[in-house]
Design an enzyme around this catalytic site. Structure first.
Site, PDB file in Angstrom:
ATOM      1  N   GLU A  59       0.817  -1.209   0.000  1.00  0.00           N
ATOM      2  CA  GLU A  59       0.000   0.000   0.000  1.00  0.00           C
ATOM      3  C   GLU A  59       0.848   1.255   0.000  1.00  0.00           C
ATOM      4  OE1 GLU A  59      -3.384  -1.736   2.999  1.00  0.00           O
ATOM      5  OE2 GLU A  59      -2.480   0.196   3.372  1.00  0.00           O
ATOM      6  N   CYS A  75       3.117   8.241   1.679  1.00  0.00           N
ATOM      7  CA  CYS A  75       3.418   7.307   2.765  1.00  0.00           C
ATOM      8  C   CYS A  75       3.738   5.952   2.143  1.00  0.00           C
ATOM      9  CB  CYS A  75       2.198   7.211   3.691  1.00  0.00           C
ATOM     10  SG  CYS A  75       2.429   6.038   5.027  1.00  0.00           S
ATOM     11  N   CYS A 103       4.271  -7.373   7.827  1.00  0.00           N
ATOM     12  CA  CYS A 103       5.120  -6.933   8.942  1.00  0.00           C
ATOM     13  C   CYS A 103       5.005  -7.991  10.027  1.00  0.00           C
ATOM     14  CB  CYS A 103       4.613  -5.588   9.472  1.00  0.00           C
ATOM     15  SG  CYS A 103       5.643  -4.891  10.790  1.00  0.00           S
ATOM     16  N   CYS A 116       2.400  -5.476  16.532  1.00  0.00           N
ATOM     17  CA  CYS A 116       1.743  -4.483  17.387  1.00  0.00           C
ATOM     18  C   CYS A 116       0.232  -4.762  17.411  1.00  0.00           C
ATOM     19  CB  CYS A 116       2.018  -3.069  16.868  1.00  0.00           C
ATOM     20  SG  CYS A 116       3.773  -2.667  16.842  1.00  0.00           S
ATOM     21  N   CYS A 170      -2.340  -2.683  15.157  1.00  0.00           N
ATOM     22  CA  CYS A 170      -1.984  -2.377  13.769  1.00  0.00           C
ATOM     23  C   CYS A 170      -2.526  -3.427  12.806  1.00  0.00           C
ATOM     24  CB  CYS A 170      -0.468  -2.286  13.647  1.00  0.00           C
ATOM     25  SG  CYS A 170       0.096  -1.895  11.991  1.00  0.00           S
ATOM     26  N   CYS A 213      -2.712   2.443   7.953  1.00  0.00           N
ATOM     27  CA  CYS A 213      -1.841   1.445   7.353  1.00  0.00           C
ATOM     28  C   CYS A 213      -2.363   0.019   7.443  1.00  0.00           C
ATOM     29  CB  CYS A 213      -0.447   1.531   7.936  1.00  0.00           C
ATOM     30  SG  CYS A 213      -0.406   1.678   9.699  1.00  0.00           S
TER      31      CYS A 213
END
Ligand code: SAH
Length: 359
Positions: free
Chosen positions: A105, A118, A125, A129, A132, A346
């Site tokens: 993205e 961005c 990932c 977290c 997220c 995100c």
């Protein structure tokens, strides 16, 4: 590099020469390997920054060289798999398809001071977290310098917006893909490339302490953003697994060192989560933690992720928290949220696409 040693030529995951990940001096070496004079490197570097999609567009190269390049090298260039435009504020979000079927993205945001993009630095990932949407248990991979650069080039070309600022705050942990991210920074800032300099770039990390020291040693003039989100180990470890590896005392020591080495003020990101990190006790602990460290605190009302029990703090709570910090001399702002109507926070669009979900 010592004179006489042979540097290896960068290649794509598919094994072709990865021209777009190369700086002009590396391109010179590649050109030498296909029997070409050094000046070809600058010609090719300029074309690559312009986002051409076919070697035949390199009109000042001889046809024979264009053919050689087409056979041995990769031009990069992602496919636009999805695009969403916010009706509210013009934010444009892309889902780019990569050569291996993965997708990333990229978001273009319009501000009074210029347009900002961005970027994602990894496909997926694994930092985990809790708040997220980018976290995935499955495979994640590092993006190549070219794949990061292509996001700037193609988001700019397609949106028609000229990009003046870059934030490395999309999917992925930039410092977990350290070498490729540093190479990207050199590519994007190059005087014969897009010329977006370090002072127009922010890099965000969840706190990979050894890499913060490495970055400090480079003395780049970029802005380091640290995703803090909690003022105590007890709370931070609940929402950010990386805190078990590098607890707050180590992280803040690295931040102090970063400031002393680079002279650059750190920006701390603090996502406000109802009932977890938004009370007066947390504001007080935060002031204690950051005392004497020149910094900026960015309060972000949490973006709610579908299915998550974590909820954003109320507007009034955020305002009170901000006032507490400001009252103690801290520079604290509340981040304006853009693209709220298009899954712009995100990981949300990629997450839907990877799950094969339609909306
Ligand atoms: N891995 C890097 C950069 C990517 S995330 C990092 O952790 O900093 C970019 C920023 O968005 C980070 O500050 C991250 O903590 C924050 N973020 C992620 N999900 C969020 C959410 N749901 N609401 C608000 N901020 C979020």
């Amino acid at each position: 590099m010592n004179a006489g040693t042979t540097e290896t030529i960068r290649t794509t995951p598919e094994g072709k020469a990865d021209l777009k990940s190369m700086l002009p001096q590396e391109l010179e070496q590649y050109m030498a390997s296909v029997g070409q004079p050094p000046y070809r490197a600058n010609q090719v570097f300029r074309w690559l920054s312009q986002g051409i999609t076919d070697f035949d567009q390199m009109s000042d190269l001889p046809k024979s060289l264009r053919e050689t390049l087409a056979q041995t090298a990769d031009l990069g260039g992602p496919r636009i798999a999805r695009k969403q435009v916010s009706k509210r504020d013009g934010t444009v979000k892309y889902l780019f398809g990569l050569a291996d079927g993965n997708c990333v993205e990229t978001v273009v945001m319009q501000y009074a001071h210029g347009n900002s993009v961005c970027l994602s630095t990894q496909a997926g990932c694994h930092m985990g977290c809790a708040f997220c949407a980018s976290f995935e248990k499955g495979e994640t991979r590092n993006l190549t310098p070219a794949e990061i650069l292509d996001q700037v080039i193609f988001a700019g070309l397609d949106s028609g917006l000229s990009i003046s600022n870059i934030v490395l705050m999309g999917t992925g942990e930039p410092l977990d893909n350290y070498d490729n991210v540093i190479q990207f920074l050199r590519l994007v800032g190059h005087e014969r490339g897009l010329r977006i300099g370090m002072r127009h770039i922010s890099l965000s990390t969840c706190g990979l302490v050894p890499r913060i020291y490495d970055l400090a040693a480079l003395k780049l003039q970029l802005t380091l953003s640290v995703s803090l989100h909690a003022p105590t180990d007890e709370i931070r470890s609940q929402i950010m697994p990386i805190n078990n590896k590098y607890p707050l005392a180590q992280l803040i020591r690295a931040c102090r060192d970063y400031f002393e080495t680079t002279g650059r003020r750190i920006s701390f990101e603090y996502a406000m989560i109802a009932g977890l990190n938004d009370g007066r006790d947390c504001a007080q602990a935060l002031c204690g933690l950051l005392r004497g460290l020149p910094c900026h605190i960015n309060l972000i009302p949490l973006n709610h992720v579908e299915g998550s029990p974590l909820k954003p703090s109320g507007r009034e709570t955020v305002r009170r928290f901000q006032q507490y910090l400001q009252g103690r001399g801290f520079n604290a702002t509340v981040r304006r949220s853009l693209g709220g109507d298009i899954d712009a926070s995100c990981g949300q669009l990629r997450r839907k696409a990877m799950a094969g979900k339609k909306d």
